[in-house]
Motif scaffolding. Sequence first.
Motif, PDB file in Angstrom:
ATOM      1  N   GLU A 267       6.546  36.088 -25.029  1.00 44.35           N
ATOM      2  CA  GLU A 267       5.987  34.803 -24.624  1.00 44.35           C
ATOM      3  C   GLU A 267       6.756  34.212 -23.445  1.00 44.35           C
ATOM      4  N   LYS A 268       8.063  34.440 -23.410  1.00 44.04           N
ATOM      5  CA  LYS A 268       8.881  33.917 -22.315  1.00 44.04           C
ATOM      6  C   LYS A 268       8.381  34.428 -20.970  1.00 44.04           C
ATOM      7  N   TYR A 269       8.099  35.716 -20.908  1.00 41.41           N
ATOM      8  CA  TYR A 269       7.646  36.308 -19.642  1.00 41.41           C
ATOM      9  C   TYR A 269       6.254  35.790 -19.275  1.00 41.41           C
ATOM     10  N   ARG A 270       5.411  35.612 -20.297  1.00 45.56           N
ATOM     11  CA  ARG A 270       4.064  35.113 -20.030  1.00 45.56           C
ATOM     12  C   ARG A 270       4.117  33.676 -19.519  1.00 45.56           C
ATOM     13  N   GLU A 271       4.943  32.849 -20.146  1.00 38.87           N
ATOM     14  CA  GLU A 271       5.044  31.455 -19.734  1.00 38.87           C
ATOM     15  C   GLU A 271       5.653  31.326 -18.338  1.00 38.87           C
ATOM     16  N   LEU A 272       6.677  32.123 -18.053  1.00 37.14           N
ATOM     17  CA  LEU A 272       7.284  32.082 -16.715  1.00 37.14           C
ATOM     18  C   LEU A 272       6.255  32.426 -15.652  1.00 37.14           C
ATOM     19  N   LYS A 273       5.474  33.481 -15.908  1.00 33.66           N
ATOM     20  CA  LYS A 273       4.458  33.894 -14.933  1.00 33.66           C
ATOM     21  C   LYS A 273       3.382  32.817 -14.781  1.00 33.66           C
ATOM     22  N   LEU A 274       2.905  32.300 -15.917  1.00 32.73           N
ATOM     23  CA  LEU A 274       1.816  31.324 -15.876  1.00 32.73           C
ATOM     24  C   LEU A 274       2.257  30.006 -15.244  1.00 32.73           C
ATOM     25  N   ARG A 275       3.490  29.579 -15.548  1.00 33.54           N
ATOM     26  CA  ARG A 275       3.928  28.245 -15.138  1.00 33.54           C
ATOM     27  C   ARG A 275       4.705  28.208 -13.829  1.00 33.54           C
ATOM     28  N   LEU A 276       5.378  29.331 -13.472  1.00 33.73           N
ATOM     29  CA  LEU A 276       6.164  29.309 -12.234  1.00 33.73           C
ATOM     30  C   LEU A 276       5.606  30.229 -11.146  1.00 33.73           C
ATOM     31  N   LEU A 277       4.576  30.988 -11.446  1.00 34.49           N
ATOM     32  CA  LEU A 277       3.886  31.759 -10.407  1.00 34.49           C
ATOM     33  C   LEU A 277       2.462  31.242 -10.258  1.00 34.49           C
ATOM     34  N   ASN A 278       1.691  31.294 -11.337  1.00 29.98           N
ATOM     35  CA  ASN A 278       0.288  30.883 -11.263  1.00 29.98           C
ATOM     36  C   ASN A 278       0.124  29.375 -11.056  1.00 29.98           C
ATOM     37  N   ALA A 279       0.903  28.568 -11.792  1.00 24.68           N
ATOM     38  CA  ALA A 279       0.756  27.109 -11.668  1.00 24.68           C
ATOM     39  C   ALA A 279       1.106  26.597 -10.270  1.00 24.68           C
ATOM     40  N   PRO A 280       2.232  27.015  -9.667  1.00 24.30           N
ATOM     41  CA  PRO A 280       2.501  26.579  -8.291  1.00 24.30           C
ATOM     42  C   PRO A 280       1.410  27.011  -7.311  1.00 24.30           C
ATOM     43  N   HIS A 281       0.928  28.236  -7.457  1.00 28.70           N
ATOM     44  CA  HIS A 281      -0.184  28.679  -6.615  1.00 28.70           C
ATOM     45  C   HIS A 281      -1.334  27.678  -6.697  1.00 28.70           C
ATOM     46  N   THR A 282      -1.700  27.335  -7.930  1.00 31.75           N
ATOM     47  CA  THR A 282      -2.840  26.446  -8.143  1.00 31.75           C
ATOM     48  C   THR A 282      -2.561  25.040  -7.629  1.00 31.75           C
ATOM     49  N   LEU A 283      -1.403  24.506  -7.966  1.00 28.89           N
ATOM     50  CA  LEU A 283      -1.072  23.138  -7.549  1.00 28.89           C
ATOM     51  C   LEU A 283      -0.994  22.994  -6.034  1.00 28.89           C
ATOM     52  N   LEU A 284      -0.527  24.040  -5.372  1.00 26.80           N
ATOM     53  CA  LEU A 284      -0.231  23.945  -3.948  1.00 26.80           C
ATOM     54  C   LEU A 284      -1.378  24.369  -3.039  1.00 26.80           C
ATOM     55  N   CYS A 285      -2.379  25.072  -3.574  1.00 27.85           N
ATOM     56  CA  CYS A 285      -3.381  25.665  -2.681  1.00 27.85           C
ATOM     57  C   CYS A 285      -4.143  24.610  -1.879  1.00 27.85           C
ATOM     58  N   GLY A 286      -4.556  23.501  -2.535  1.00 29.61           N
ATOM     59  CA  GLY A 286      -5.259  22.454  -1.800  1.00 29.61           C
ATOM     60  C   GLY A 286      -4.357  21.759  -0.801  1.00 29.61           C
ATOM     61  N   MET A 287      -3.138  21.429  -1.225  1.00 31.49           N
ATOM     62  CA  MET A 287      -2.195  20.753  -0.334  1.00 31.49           C
ATOM     63  C   MET A 287      -1.873  21.613   0.880  1.00 31.49           C
ATOM     64  N   GLY A 318       9.663  23.914 -13.866  1.00 28.85           N
ATOM     65  CA  GLY A 318      10.599  24.666 -14.699  1.00 28.85           C
ATOM     66  C   GLY A 318      11.033  23.915 -15.942  1.00 28.85           C
ATOM     67  N   PRO A 319      11.510  22.667 -15.802  1.00 25.77           N
ATOM     68  CA  PRO A 319      11.938  21.910 -16.981  1.00 25.77           C
ATOM     69  C   PRO A 319      10.798  21.564 -17.940  1.00 25.77           C
ATOM     70  N   ALA A 320       9.540  21.708 -17.474  1.00 22.85           N
ATOM     71  CA  ALA A 320       8.393  21.349 -18.314  1.00 22.85           C
ATOM     72  C   ALA A 320       7.809  22.539 -19.060  1.00 22.85           C
ATOM     73  N   ILE A 321       8.350  23.740 -18.844  1.00 18.25           N
ATOM     74  CA  ILE A 321       7.862  24.904 -19.590  1.00 18.25           C
ATOM     75  C   ILE A 321       8.182  24.693 -21.067  1.00 18.25           C
ATOM     76  N   PRO A 322       7.180  24.773 -21.945  1.00 19.18           N
ATOM     77  CA  PRO A 322       7.374  24.363 -23.352  1.00 19.18           C
ATOM     78  C   PRO A 322       8.069  25.412 -24.219  1.00 19.18           C
ATOM     79  N   LEU A 323       9.090  26.071 -23.716  1.00 16.37           N
ATOM     80  CA  LEU A 323       9.827  27.046 -24.518  1.00 16.37           C
ATOM     81  C   LEU A 323      11.324  26.761 -24.520  1.00 16.37           C
ATOM     82  N   ASN A 324      11.718  25.634 -23.944  1.00 17.79           N
ATOM     83  CA  ASN A 324      13.138  25.289 -23.859  1.00 17.79           C
ATOM     84  C   ASN A 324      13.959  26.411 -23.202  1.00 17.79           C
TER      85      ASN A 324
END
Length: 483
Positions: A267-287, A318-324
């Motif tokens: 789960e750690k690897y999945r969350e890192l990928k989803l939240r620190l690779l995919n999420a930044p891509h999504t958040l930043l694409c419009g900006m 990073g600090p908001a990833i729900p796995l501490n």
Amino acid sequence: MLNRTTKNITSEYPEKVLQFGTGVLLRGLIDYFIDKANKKGIYNGSVVMVKTTGPDVSEFTNQDNLYTISVRGLENGQAIEEDIIVDCISRTLSTKTHWEEILKTAENPEIQLVVSNTTEVGLQYIEENVLVGCPESFPGKLTAWLHKRFMTNQAETLVVPTELIVNNGGILKEIVYKHVIANNLGNEFSSWLNQKVKFCSSLVDRIVPGKPNQQEADKLFEKIGYKDNLIIKAEVYRLWAIEGENIENFLEFAEADNGVKIAKNIEKYRELKLRLLNAPHTLLCGMAYLSGFRLVKDALNDEMMEKYITILMLTELGPAIPLNLDQKTTHRYGREVMDRFRNPYLEHQWLSITLQYTLKMKSRAIPLLLNYYNTFDSVPQYFARCFAAYLLFMKVTKEENGKFYGESEGESYLINCDSAPYFKAVWERDSTHEVVSNVLKNKDLWGYDLTTLKGFESNVENHLSNMMICGVKDVASALNVYA
């Protein structure tokens, strides 16, 4: 042309892996690991590669199943260029024309690992007789192969699907057992499956764009000194995280590269990928797009945007990833992601990342926003500005032939999102204040009323108003002054 004769390749390895799929991800990642382990002397095994999409395997047999991986990218800020001839494929067989040969591999007790990547659609149940001819579905084919193994040597087997579905191992196992019951394959077979066959979920991550265009290929052929019709490109970063216990003996090649991770829980690897690779891509694409950047690497080459992206990832996401997760883990992964974003060899379009923008925001980014509030109970300023840019990107200015378009600096762009009709109506009907309020409180979009998050609505509205007056890039850069 690349083949064993022209390159004087004489290596032969015993067949130990059955691979369903001939696509670039499997060849650029899984077979890369196996080939590397062979060449290091850590492993001694080859792969029987199974084509499930058509009868013709001549493109592989014409080259004696050899192909080149051109690895290009950055690692720890340093440019990496490697051209590797992969020689771990022993045979390429088609389910259309070689089904009996494929089944016969089940009789070989040395083949103890089965891997697959048949796309997400491939992991579905289809009612069929799995013992008559070649089954239509991949789970049906696998059930038939496992039954053949049960009827012959009953050797232990590890099955590791790589399809991009959470719990892919569990899903595949469930479908196989459904076939066992539907086909009346018996309690003894079920018992053997329970005791001797392990299904492990896995997560794969590597950008493998595939074959280079002709101009790029010609330059590569000149550099490496031979032609290769199967040549593929791949980034430097690689990850194959496999979930399971006591499975190392099936995966001896894992020692050759730290990109293979075996863990009780991935789960750690999945969350890192989803939240620190995919999420930044999504958040930043419009900006990024509305700031004038068309390629991901171009934004990373801009000092202001690089700083913005770094702070967003490391201080808010990073600090908001729900796995501490500890800060060291998120920062290390974040630095790897930055290297991937700035890869000078990849032409990654920001606009392509906006596909289904709203759905991606909901699944990738909003959970981080909610967890940030649960943790800090304050406005994540970089996230808020990204959300404002998302709202501005979704402002429809034109509709033609059922397609929706926005406009930036006098240039039209396609809004390829199922929510585009909703945003067209909202922007035409409402003031800026109402747009922000109505979108944020729309539970159909987010599953949550985001106006209840203290200060988020007013911050998004303020940023959006400033973007409409000053431009997106100026608003983003203003925040960096105080970072």
